[in-house]
Design a protein around this motif. Structure first.
Motif: not given
Length: 74
Positions: A1-4, A14-24, A28-33
């Motif tokens: 998912l994050t490294h494909k 990118e994380c669809a809701p917050c446009s941040s790079p999609l990382t593990v 697990l820690v940062q996404c406010p959603i």
């Protein structure tokens, strides 16, 4: 998912809701959603090392991934 993207030669996802790079760590820690889901599963306030280490039960982590609908994508 994050490294494909590395295998496919594409762009960093990118994380669809917050446009941040999609990382593990983002998932697990940062996404406010996912804040409330993290709290419900006992992951809130924990570092990535704690979540992936012995500080969190595997069943809590698996339930979190199922609750945010990415368990079957990884």
């Amino acid at each position: 998912l994050t490294h494909k993207f590395l295998l496919e030669g594409g762009e960093v996802p990118e994380c669809a809701p917050c446009s941040s790079p999609l990382t593990v760590e983002h998932i697990l820690v940062q996404c406010p959603i996912y804040g409330a889901v993290r709290t419900r599963n006992g992951l809130a306030g924990k570092s990535l090392a704690a979540i992936l280490g012995e500080k969190v039960s595997v069943s809590d982590l698996v339930q979190f991934l199922k609750d945010i609908n990415i368990f079957f994508d990884i």
